[in-house]
Design an enzyme around this catalytic site. Structure first.
Site, short mmCIF file in Angstrom:
data_model
loop_
_atom_site.label_atom_id
_atom_site.label_comp_id
_atom_site.label_asym_id
_atom_site.label_seq_id
_atom_site.Cartn_x
_atom_site.Cartn_y
_atom_site.Cartn_z
N ARG A 193 0.79 -1.29 -0.02
CA ARG A 193 -0.06 -0.02 -0.04
C ARG A 193 0.86 1.23 0.16
O ARG A 193 1.86 1.26 0.62
CB ARG A 193 -0.93 0.09 1.35
CG ARG A 193 -1.73 -1.28 1.46
CD ARG A 193 -2.61 -1.51 0.79
NE ARG A 193 -3.36 -2.85 1.03
CZ ARG A 193 -4.45 -3.01 0.87
NH1 ARG A 193 -5.23 -2.42 0.61
NH2 ARG A 193 -4.97 -4.42 1.24
N ILE A 194 0.34 2.23 -0.57
CA ILE A 194 1.00 3.50 -0.69
C ILE A 194 1.46 3.99 0.98
O ILE A 194 2.67 4.41 1.49
CB ILE A 194 0.48 4.59 -1.37
CG1 ILE A 194 0.26 4.33 -2.80
CG2 ILE A 194 0.94 5.97 -0.99
CD1 ILE A 194 -0.49 5.23 -3.36
N ASP A 195 0.51 3.77 1.77
CA ASP A 195 0.59 4.03 3.36
C ASP A 195 1.76 3.15 3.71
O ASP A 195 2.31 3.67 4.92
CB ASP A 195 -0.52 3.76 3.93
CG ASP A 195 -1.69 4.58 3.57
OD1 ASP A 195 -1.56 5.34 2.58
OD2 ASP A 195 -2.90 4.12 3.76
N ASP A 196 2.34 2.31 2.99
CA ASP A 196 3.14 1.25 3.57
C ASP A 196 4.56 1.34 3.17
O ASP A 196 5.26 0.52 3.16
CB ASP A 196 2.64 -0.19 3.51
CG ASP A 196 1.34 -0.62 4.26
OD1 ASP A 196 1.30 0.03 5.38
OD2 ASP A 196 0.78 -1.27 4.05
#
Ligand code: ATP
Ligand code: MG
Length: 698
Positions: free
Chosen positions: A564-567
């Site tokens: 994920r982009i958040d990751d």
């Protein structure tokens, strides 16, 4: 052990050929010691290629170009394989859309003006064309020995009976019907019956709590609930009707909403009738009511852009979203991806282990295979009951040719040992697949070598609830595979990789994965919240669909999802993808499963915090911690070594089996009161244990 077995077979030369994603140095070293047979990238066998629908990258590229340059011809010709009561308006473009919020609301239309019905194409069409006696479903119950075979004509009759019954209860086109059922044949039948009459189904995985179910019923105001007395999965009995009762109480209290019909399937294998509480008038026994209904039911012809179903996402990154799909585009895209990605040939026995409660079950248990007239295995139980060989036993029993599952299942069975797999013949298998999360290299190699005996290509399919069906995936006879890479886009899919400024990048690169043009299966909205749809997928970068995932493209054009982009973590200026750290942690033979999250760090900006679940029977120690950290150092670099390794009893997962990193982030940061929406959490006890152990670490 398994890992050593796998490593032995990687030759040093092959490893060099294969630049990105690279095997860890550790594997490379091991490979040098034991030059053997597995060639990387892994090419499909000559035999596989000789009968493959798409048998070369060249052939793919030609078709791909057609799909992009002339979508009307490309998709129109596949759509023409189906019955349309009225053909779409061919004087207009086959697809109209707006992805650019600056130009107005986001919308997508495919096959506008056409009228069809997905149930008709999945059932009636096969029966009318003389395939009524072929097997649609092979159902395997929780207990060994409970089974059922259902032909296409049986399935059509049962579907029509239920469709008629729903009509009798007043259900009409556009009404929402909530389906909360275990994996019994009546579950896909319920979906098809709704589709036949134009009702919008909302399947909720039977395992969600009463609160989660209530939230989903309220969100779309379903007046009708289809459920079951109960189900036994493994040793556990789930009292589904009781959960429905509790959920409906909550609906009254929280939303002043009172559904009028609960049609309950009597599953006396799990819970007999007299153990179930009853609200007369509202609650009705499925078997009693439906059996007297007519076995023929007229079809509601649906405009291509009429809604077909809504389905809530897994909730890995936040509150689940009620994704809405429409009839025409979804039908065509589900069918065509099934055919090519699983290289479908009549006679194949297809088994997708996903529950119909997830998009994977919608598209590759129900609609995709049935639209192709395929035979599908469906399984009510769990892979470890009565023992961990159950999946492989089922494969042997039914002669499964194509097996599609999730990395979480592969990893957990790998950790239990090869003996469970090898005791059953897998000689019928031709093709394997995975979906749901990135698959780490170790698990990929095990799946390929041990489960597939080195013979079966693996299609690592990247897609989302919102995309309707597979988007990036190998076509298994057309090009070589690299473990962990989803490889190339499906026909009609135009991925772009943006840098941090939102600029499109060419060639080998890494960045944010977006899709430029609509493919037929794209979601049209979030139910009742078009604004959230626009904000979630079309706001960050104007003019394209933003997937929320990051990826990398290698010199061969292969796309590897990095998480994920958040990751993505930024440690001392290094951008590190969580997926790669996890793959490195996982490469340790005693690590069963691992996850990592970013935590704030005074010096480095961000640091990494790892949760590691050990293989059964292994005791944690400082020496082991060091070995695991060394795996990351060797495979990525010392900058990526986690600050902390937290021995975890298990990882918090969504009900669909994905790691919920947003909860791990909160635990790592000691924000125990801010865990967010936990309605899709599979096992709250794991979270409590993690919180307790984190507290005691302080
Ligand atoms: P939510 O959107 O509610 O946070 P979710 O994204 O987990 O939940 P799904 O639609 O079930 O809900 O999952 C889609 C996501 O799963 C993708 O965006 C991607 O992150 C991940 N995924 C699916 N298949 C793969 C794959 N083959 N490789 C890597 N990641 C994958
Ligand atoms: Mg998502």
């Amino acid at each position: 052990t398994t890992l050593r077995h796998v490593k032995k077979s990687v030759t040093a030369m092959d490893v060099k050929m294969w630049q990105q994603p690279a095997l860890g140095k550790r594997e490379e070293a091991a490979a040098q010691d034991n030059p053997e047979d597995l060639k990387l990238p892994v090419s499909p066998s000559r035999e596989f290629v000789s009968r493959a629908l798409v048998s070369s990258r060249k052939q793919y590229e030609k078709m791909y170009k057609q799909s992009m340059n002339d979508p009307a011809r490309f998709w129109g010709s596949f759509a023409n394989d189906f019955h349309w009561e009225r053909k779409w308006d061919t004087t207009k473009p086959i697809c109209r859309y707006n992805f650019d919020l600056q130009k107005g609301p986001v919308f997508v239309e495919w096959f506008k003006g056409g009228y069809t019905n997905i149930c008709y194409n999945a059932l009636d069409k096969h029966v009318l064309e003389g395939r009524g006696n072929s097997t649609a479903l092979l159902w395997e119950g929780n207990d060994v020995g409970s089974q059922k075979r259902i032909t296409y004509s049986d399935m059509l009759k049962q579907t029509c009976q239920l469709a008629n019954y729903l009509r009798q209860r007043g259900v009409k086109k556009g009404d929402r019907v909530c389906i909360y059922m275990p994996m019994v044949p009546e579950l896909p039948i319920a979906m098809l019956a709704c589709a036949r009459i134009g009702a919008i189904h909302s399947v909720v995985f039977a395992g969600y709590s009463a609160e989660s179910l209530a939230g989903r019923i309220l969100d779309c105001q379903s007046e009708v609930i289809l459920s079951c007395s109960g189900v036994q999965r493994g040793n556990k009995i789930l009292p589904l009707k009781k959960i429905v009762d509790d959920a409906l109480q909550l609906c009254i209290h929280q939303g002043n909403f009172r559904p009028g019909t609960c049609l309950i399937l009597d599953n006396n294998r799990a819970l007999p009738r007299n153990k179930v509480s009853w609200v007369p008038g509202r609650d009705l026994w499925w078997q009693d009511e439906v059996k007297s209904c007519n076995t023929e039911a007229f079809v509601e012809w649906m405009e291509a852009e009429d809604p077909l179903f809504l389905l809530y996402t897994s909730g890995s990154t936040g509150k689940p979203k009620g994704v809405l799909h429409t009839v025409g585009g979804y039908m065509v895209y589900a069918a065509v991806t099934f055919k090519f990605v699983f290289d479908y040939h009549p006679g194949d026995i297809f088994w997708c282990t996903a529950d119909c409660g997830w998009i994977t079950g919608h598209t590759y248990v129900a609609y995709g295979p049935l639209l192709n007239g395929a035979t599908v295995v469906i399984f009510e139980g769990v892979p470890t009951y009565p023992d961990p060989s159950r999946w492989w036993q089922i494969i042997e029993k039914y002669g499964v040719t194509t097996f599609y599952t999730a990395p979480t299942g592969i990893r957990s069975l790998e950790a239990l040992g090869d003996q469970y797999v090898t005791k059953h013949s897998r000689s019928s298998l031709r093709l394997l697949g995975t979906v749901g999360e990135a698959i780490n290299v170790k698990a990929w190699l095990w799946y390929h070598r041990v489960v597939g005996e080195g013979r079966c290509p693996i299609v690592d399919t990247w897609w989302q609830t919102e995309t309707g069906a597979t988007m990036i995936s190998p076509l298994p006879g057309a090009w070589p595979l690299k473990p962990g890479s989803a490889t190339l886009p499906f026909f009609g899919v135009q991925p772009v990789i943006l840098d941090q400024q939102g600029k499109e990048q060419d060639g080998p690169c890494e960045g944010y994965l977006c899709i430029k043009k609509p493919w037929p299966g794209i979601a049209r909205s979030l139910y009742g919240d078009h604004k959230r749809f626009e904000e979630t997928y079309f706001r960050t970068w104007l003019g394209m669909y933003v997937t929320g995932d990051g990826c990398r493209r290698d010199p061969d054009g292969y796309i590897t999802l990095t998480g994920r982009i958040d990751d993505v973590v930024n440690v001392s200026g290094h951008r590190i993808s969580i997926g790669e750290v996890e793959s490195a942690l996982n490469s340790h033979p005693q690590c069963a499963e691992a996850s990592a999250v970013a935590v704030d760090h005074d010096v480095k900006g961000q640091g990494l915090y790892a949760f590691v679940v050990l293989v059964d029977g292994v005791t944690p120690s400082d020496a082991l911690k060091k070995e695991i950290m060394d795996c990351v150092r060797r495979e990525i670099g010392s900058f990526a070594v986690p600050e902390v390794i937290h021995w975890a009893p298990g990882l918090p997962k969504t009900r669909s089996g994905k790691i919920m990193r947003r909860i791990l982030r909160k635990i790592a940061a000691n924000q125990f009161d801010e865990l967010g929406d936990t309605s899709s959490l599979a096992d709250p006890a794991v979270v409590e244990q993690l919180v307790d152990s984190k507290r005691s670490m302080r």
